[in-house]
Scaffold this motif. Sequence first.
Motif: not given
Length: 160
Positions: A54, A97, A124, A126-130, A133-134
């Motif tokens: 990140n 966060k 990290r 909020d919503r750093d995996t989206n 990534t998924t």
Amino acid sequence: MEYLYAPWRREYHKKGVEGCPFCWIWNHPEEDLENWVLHRGRYSFWVMNRFPYNPGHFMIIPAQHIGKYQQLGEAELWEITRYSQIGVELLERWGAKGVNLGWNLGWTGGAGIPDHIHLHLVPRFDRDTNMMTTIFNTRVYSADFNQVYRELRELLTSLL
């Protein structure tokens, strides 16, 4: 696993550093800006991760070339522990966060440079995996690396 074309990474590998890149950085303070060093202590130093998870991901690295956590001396361990507290404060003030701290010990433990231990501090958000990534198994670095370095370095001066 999908691969994202990243030709700028070739420059890192072309630099021609012999031996351990962390030892090289420690022994060349005149190149701190080019190597994205955030801070130097007596027993350790902070450097931005060139391949971050990140924006703002950096490492605290002992100056001594050691590959086992158990080999850290008391002074090194104390300095790195104190610096990790300051590093978390830095990342939170910068806007994180949450923060992941981690030692990847040994090749099997995930260390890219297993012979020279280092502590990762990963901010990290909020919503750093989206979806990228998924679903696509691809990470997106959503900031200018050099700008992040300048912001962290400037903010760090108020904490040390």
